[in-house]
Design an enzyme around this catalytic site. Structure first.
Site, short mmCIF file in Angstrom:
data_model
loop_
_atom_site.label_atom_id
_atom_site.label_comp_id
_atom_site.label_asym_id
_atom_site.label_seq_id
_atom_site.Cartn_x
_atom_site.Cartn_y
_atom_site.Cartn_z
CG HIS A 16 0.53 6.12 -0.76
ND1 HIS A 16 -0.56 6.72 -1.33
CD2 HIS A 16 0.06 5.50 0.36
CE1 HIS A 16 -1.63 6.48 -0.60
NE2 HIS A 16 -1.29 5.73 0.43
CG HIS B 213 -1.76 1.16 1.44
ND1 HIS B 213 -3.12 1.13 1.32
CD2 HIS B 213 -1.46 2.45 1.79
CE1 HIS B 213 -3.63 2.32 1.57
NE2 HIS B 213 -2.63 3.14 1.86
CD GLU B 214 1.78 3.65 3.64
OE1 GLU B 214 2.15 4.72 3.15
OE2 GLU B 214 0.68 3.51 4.21
#
Length: 407
Positions: A82, A78-79
């Site tokens: 980003h 998820h990170e």
């Protein structure tokens, strides 16, 4: 969650450095062990024991631990999404930290355009959603045709192997992670989406941040109130009730409230400084000391008689180092008369410095990233001034007005 590096986030910077993935440093904070333990114990003592009553203790424990590791890997993915999207849009992300409340992609600066903020914020939840659907799809393939007994629909879970069980658990968890992160409360991803849209509509980053932070604080207080109600028996779908679950929800709300406030103050500082040169905010009237002075003389002649807390150590006009109040405090009182400044100072070679051509925003970044209290402004080996957080906040208060404690 994406977050600009700032002083208050310093506590999230310590842990185990895993290395670089896609050019981004990945760090596991020690607090992540709490999440690993909670997931492992909760799964082993709850769902896995219920789903697989015929499994031995070792298999249940290892499957639970594997699920915890898979969840942490999901948060990392998820990170990373980003970070990768942000870097392609010109937003430098050098480090990802996984900690007790999830993950944080630490940006070097705020996005310069609302579209870049929007794309970067959406990347994480979309990754979690894709992972959730992929896990469920793969689990269905591995499980094969399943016959459900109408009298015992839960019994079908007992036929699943460890990997399939983990995938069936991890799929919904990632989908929930995507939904939670899209809640419109800054600095959650949904809050950043809200800020990006407000920024695009108003053209004012500070105003958009203030409104998004207000939504973040409202969500935080709702979580705190819900957590307290859960402690006293309120049943919440998925999360249940009780002391542990309620306390956890309340703590998440408390963390989000603090993060929202810090985010607004940080944007206020960054926007307020703009392209202000560091020479406008630095403190020029400095008392310098000799490296041969004793600590007792430093205390009696300077520390007790002035508000200055960091003293340049100078020889023939050239900066040799910096001695601070914190350095003096670490020295036993009985040794002050025999210890020289040169013995406890931070030598020039180890100092972080700025040139007079630098910007005040660069000083803010250095103070926050390295968790230091002041940065010397140096040219040609000679110190021109010191920049501290207090100097910057004083300048902002006089030029822009107070940042305020709320949104």
């Amino acid at each position: 969650m994406t977050q600009k590096i700032h002083p208050e986030a310093g506590a999230i910077g310590r842990g185990i450095r895993l290395g670089r993935i896609a050019g981004v440093v990945v760090t596991l904070d020690w607090s992540l062990l709490i999440i690993f333990a909670l997931i492992t114990v909760a799964l082993a003592s709850g769902p896995l024991s219920t789903w697989h009553p015929d499994w031995g203790t070792a298999l249940v424990a290892s499957t639970a631990a594997g699920a915890a590791v898979a969840f942490i890997a999901s948060v990392l993915a998820h990170e990373l999404s980003h970070a990768i999207v942000g870097r392609r849009l010109g937003i430098e992300v050098r480090q990802i930290t996984l900690f007790i409340f999830g993950g944080m992609a630490q940006m070097e600066s705020e996005p310069r355009a609302w579209r870049a903020e929007l794309a970067m914020a959406l990347a994480g939840p979309l990754m979690s959603l894709a992972l959730g659907l992929a896990c469920l799809s793969l689990a269905a393939v591995l499980a094969g045709p399943i016959e459900v007994d109408p009298d015992d629909p839960g019994g079908v879970l007992a036929t699943l192997g460890p990997i399939t069980t983990i995938l069936f658990w991890l799929g919904p968890i990632n989908i929930l992670l995507a939904i939670f992160n899209m809640l419109p409360g800054f600095p959650l991803d949904g809050g950043r989406v809200l800020r990006a849209l407000l920024w695009g509509l108003t053209g004012d980053l500070l105003r958009a941040t203030r409104w998004a932070v207000g939504a973040g604080q409202a969500l935080a207080w709702l979580l705190i109130a819900t957590g307290i109600a859960m402690i006293f028996g309120l049943q919440v779908p998925i999360f249940g009730s009780g002391l542990v679950a309620g306390l956890w929800i309340a703590v998440i709300g408390w963390f989000l409230n603090n993060a929202a406030l810090m985010s607004y103050r940080r944007v206020f500082v960054e926007e307020g400084l703009g392209k202000v040169p560091v020479t406008q905010v630095m403190h020029r009237d400095l008392i310098s000391v000799s490296p041969h002075s004793t600590i007792a003389a430093l205390v009696d002649e300077h520390l007790l008689g002035s508000s200055q807390r960091a003293f340049p150590v100078v020889v023939d006009g050239r900066l040799m180092g910096l001695v601070c109040l914190a350095d003096v405090r670490q020295l036993p009182r009985e040794r002050r008369t025999e210890t020289r400044v040169s013995e406890i100072m931070t030598p020039y070679e180890r100092l972080l410095t700025l040139s007079p051509q630098g910007r005040a925003s660069e000083a803010v970044a250095l103070l926050g990233e390295h968790r230091i209290n002041q940065v010397p402004v140096v040219e040609g080996g000679r110190i021109l001034g010191l920049v501290s957080r207090e100097d910057i906040l004083k300048w902002l208060a006089l030029r822009r007005g107070p940042a305020g404690g709320g949104a």
